[in-house]
Write an enzyme that holds these catalytic residues in place. Structure first.
Site, mmCIF file in Angstrom:
data_model
loop_
_atom_site.group_PDB
_atom_site.id
_atom_site.type_symbol
_atom_site.label_atom_id
_atom_site.label_comp_id
_atom_site.label_asym_id
_atom_site.label_seq_id
_atom_site.Cartn_x
_atom_site.Cartn_y
_atom_site.Cartn_z
ATOM 1 N N ASP A 16 0.864 -1.184 0.000
ATOM 2 C CA ASP A 16 0.000 0.000 0.000
ATOM 3 C C ASP A 16 0.898 1.232 0.000
ATOM 4 O O ASP A 16 2.108 1.142 0.228
ATOM 5 C CB ASP A 16 -0.887 -0.016 1.262
ATOM 6 C CG ASP A 16 -1.794 1.206 1.316
ATOM 7 O OD1 ASP A 16 -2.334 1.593 0.261
ATOM 8 O OD2 ASP A 16 -1.944 1.813 2.402
ATOM 9 N N SER A 17 0.284 2.393 -0.222
ATOM 10 C CA SER A 17 1.048 3.628 -0.150
ATOM 11 C C SER A 17 1.547 3.878 1.275
ATOM 12 O O SER A 17 2.472 4.658 1.471
ATOM 13 C CB SER A 17 0.151 4.791 -0.575
ATOM 14 O OG SER A 17 -1.041 4.769 0.174
ATOM 15 N N TYR A 48 -0.741 8.408 -2.331
ATOM 16 C CA TYR A 48 -0.817 8.123 -3.759
ATOM 17 C C TYR A 48 -2.049 8.804 -4.377
ATOM 18 O O TYR A 48 -2.078 9.058 -5.571
ATOM 19 C CB TYR A 48 -0.969 6.616 -3.998
ATOM 20 C CG TYR A 48 0.292 5.773 -3.871
ATOM 21 C CD1 TYR A 48 1.506 6.310 -3.452
ATOM 22 C CD2 TYR A 48 0.248 4.419 -4.196
ATOM 23 C CE1 TYR A 48 2.631 5.502 -3.344
ATOM 24 C CE2 TYR A 48 1.365 3.616 -4.100
ATOM 25 C CZ TYR A 48 2.564 4.156 -3.664
ATOM 26 O OH TYR A 48 3.678 3.352 -3.570
ATOM 27 N N GLY A 49 -3.038 9.029 -3.539
ATOM 28 C CA GLY A 49 -4.359 9.481 -4.012
ATOM 29 C C GLY A 49 -4.359 10.783 -4.791
ATOM 30 O O GLY A 49 -5.284 11.070 -5.537
ATOM 31 N N CYS A 79 -3.757 -1.027 -2.076
ATOM 32 C CA CYS A 79 -4.103 0.382 -2.278
ATOM 33 C C CYS A 79 -5.090 0.521 -3.441
ATOM 34 O O CYS A 79 -4.831 0.023 -4.546
ATOM 35 C CB CYS A 79 -2.817 1.140 -2.589
ATOM 36 S SG CYS A 79 -3.065 2.868 -2.972
ATOM 37 N N ASN A 80 -6.194 1.193 -3.203
ATOM 38 C CA ASN A 80 -7.196 1.386 -4.257
ATOM 39 C C ASN A 80 -6.641 2.224 -5.399
ATOM 40 O O ASN A 80 -6.885 1.936 -6.570
ATOM 41 C CB ASN A 80 -8.439 2.076 -3.692
ATOM 42 C CG ASN A 80 -9.285 1.158 -2.869
ATOM 43 O OD1 ASN A 80 -10.303 0.666 -3.307
ATOM 44 N ND2 ASN A 80 -8.859 0.889 -1.645
ATOM 45 N N THR A 81 -5.885 3.284 -5.060
ATOM 46 C CA THR A 81 -5.353 4.163 -6.090
ATOM 47 C C THR A 81 -4.366 3.393 -6.977
ATOM 48 O O THR A 81 -4.444 3.459 -8.213
ATOM 49 C CB THR A 81 -4.645 5.381 -5.460
ATOM 50 O OG1 THR A 81 -5.513 5.949 -4.466
ATOM 51 C CG2 THR A 81 -4.314 6.432 -6.484
ATOM 52 N N GLU A 158 -5.320 9.043 9.621
ATOM 53 C CA GLU A 158 -3.886 9.045 9.950
ATOM 54 C C GLU A 158 -3.601 9.839 11.227
ATOM 55 O O GLU A 158 -2.709 9.512 11.984
ATOM 56 C CB GLU A 158 -3.075 9.663 8.801
ATOM 57 C CG GLU A 158 -3.115 8.872 7.524
ATOM 58 C CD GLU A 158 -1.927 7.950 7.347
ATOM 59 O OE1 GLU A 158 -0.941 8.106 8.074
ATOM 60 O OE2 GLU A 158 -2.006 7.071 6.470
ATOM 61 N N CYS A 194 -11.278 2.942 -0.573
ATOM 62 C CA CYS A 194 -9.981 3.427 -0.094
ATOM 63 C C CYS A 194 -9.610 2.607 1.137
ATOM 64 O O CYS A 194 -10.468 2.303 1.964
ATOM 65 C CB CYS A 194 -10.066 4.908 0.269
ATOM 66 S SG CYS A 194 -8.564 5.550 1.033
ATOM 67 N N THR A 195 -8.315 2.292 1.228
ATOM 68 C CA THR A 195 -7.834 1.459 2.330
ATOM 69 C C THR A 195 -8.180 2.006 3.720
ATOM 70 O O THR A 195 -8.365 1.247 4.657
ATOM 71 C CB THR A 195 -6.299 1.380 2.259
ATOM 72 O OG1 THR A 195 -5.799 2.712 2.108
ATOM 73 C CG2 THR A 195 -5.848 0.517 1.129
ATOM 74 N N HIS A 196 -8.206 3.324 3.836
ATOM 75 C CA HIS A 196 -8.397 3.923 5.159
ATOM 76 C C HIS A 196 -9.861 3.948 5.624
ATOM 77 O O HIS A 196 -10.129 4.095 6.799
ATOM 78 C CB HIS A 196 -7.893 5.369 5.165
ATOM 79 C CG HIS A 196 -6.416 5.498 5.124
ATOM 80 N ND1 HIS A 196 -5.654 4.970 4.101
ATOM 81 C CD2 HIS A 196 -5.544 6.090 5.978
ATOM 82 C CE1 HIS A 196 -4.384 5.248 4.330
ATOM 83 N NE2 HIS A 196 -4.289 5.930 5.456
HETATM 84 N N1 DGL Z 1 -4.009 3.738 -0.004
HETATM 85 C C1 DGL Z 1 -4.728 4.798 -0.658
HETATM 86 C C2 DGL Z 1 -5.962 4.214 -1.360
HETATM 87 O O1 DGL Z 1 -6.488 3.190 -0.989
HETATM 88 C C3 DGL Z 1 -5.158 5.868 0.306
HETATM 89 C C4 DGL Z 1 -4.007 6.694 0.822
HETATM 90 C C5 DGL Z 1 -3.253 7.423 -0.261
HETATM 91 O O2 DGL Z 1 -3.780 8.381 -0.875
HETATM 92 O O3 DGL Z 1 -2.134 7.013 -0.536
HETATM 93 O O4 DGL Z 1 -6.410 4.786 -2.321
#
Ligand code: DGL
Length: 277
Positions: A16-17, A48-49, A79-81, A158, A194-196
């Protein structure tokens, strides 16, 4: 691409990011308790978003190569992005199966919706890529999708504002602003793209009410990983030797402190900083 020879107790590689993918790792370790796991959090490059497809893909390739060097039997792009931007490339170019989070989340939402109206929330990158919409439409072109980027959600998680009693109201107000348009669209399923966002699940459910089903891609992806490993006969059935390894590209201490909030009490995070450039 020739497949790499792997054995059952080789680890599952997850990246993940940063910290957010630990929600995916947590779901995977719950569902497949005997699996060894290596997790890479790209803390030097998070978020990453807000970054471009080219930049995110460059990071994703480097991390995937690092995981393969560490003998992973499968790569999970938590990571979704990164899944939205880089999955196709990684699938074509890596020597082990690569799983993203978009497909599993999209399919779960298709199963959940009755009125064929699905809401999708995620980072700006994920929402702009239309990755969830494309995946949903492949299977049912009649489904209507309604999208909303929620860029403040990641920093709220975060910074620990979600669990902070004094700040809960602010988090709820922000969620309300982001989600009110989706509620008005009469959706009956909402993808947390999104992971969060699984860490905001309670707040989101409170804001959208109980009639809208929340689809958490972390759980859905764990089932997809299990299915792929089963099909390839690669599930680990050896009892008792489970190992988790956490690698980061920046300060391991911050990752450990906040990361432990993501994974619950059963996993204790001890992270190592690695250079992959
Ligand atoms: N991990 C990113 C996602 O799932 C969220 C955090 C980021 O922007 O890096 O899109």
């Amino acid at each position: 691409m020739q497949e790499k020879q792997v054995i059952n107790n080789n680890p599952i590689g997850i990246f993940d990011s940063g910290l957010g993918g630990l929600t995916v790792m947590s779901s995977i370790s719950k569902l497949m308790s005997k699996e060894n796991i290596i997790y890479f959090g790209d803390t030097a490059h998070v978020p990453y978003g807000t970054k471009s497809k080219e930049t995110v893909t460059r990071f994703a390739i480097k991390i995937s190569k690092f995981l393969i060097k560490n003998n992973v039997k499968i790569i999970v792009v938590a990571c979704n992005t990164a899944s939205a931007f880089s999955l196709d490339f990684l699938k074509r170019n890596m020597q082990v199966p690569v799983i993203g989070v978009i497909k599993a989340g999209a399919h779960e939402a298709i199963e959940q919706t009755k009125n064929k109206r699905i809401g999708i929330i995620g980072t700006q990158g994920t929402i702009k890529s239309y990755a969830y919409v494309k995946e949903i439409k492949k299977y049912d072109s009649k489904i209507k999708c309604f999208l909303q980027a929620c860029p403040l959600f990641v920093p709220l998680v975060e910074e620990g504002w979600v669990e902070n009693k004094n700040k809960k109201k602010i988090v709820e107000d922000i969620a309300n602003i982001y989600l009110k348009n989706l509620i008005r669209r009469n959706i009956d399923a909402l993808i947390l793209g999104c992971t969060h966002y699984p860490l905001l699940k309670q707040t989101i459910q409170k804001v959208i009410g109980n009639k809208i089903k929340i689809v958490d891609s972390a759980t859905a992806v764990a089932h997809e990983v299990k299915k792929v490993l089963e099909e390839k006969n690669l599930l680990n059935d050896k009892e008792g030797n489970k190992k988790y390894k956490f690698c980061v590209s920046d300060d391991p201490q911050k990752f450990e402190t906040i990361g432990n909030r993501f994974v619950g009490k059963k996993i204790k995070i001890s992270a190592t900083k690695v250079e992959i450039d």
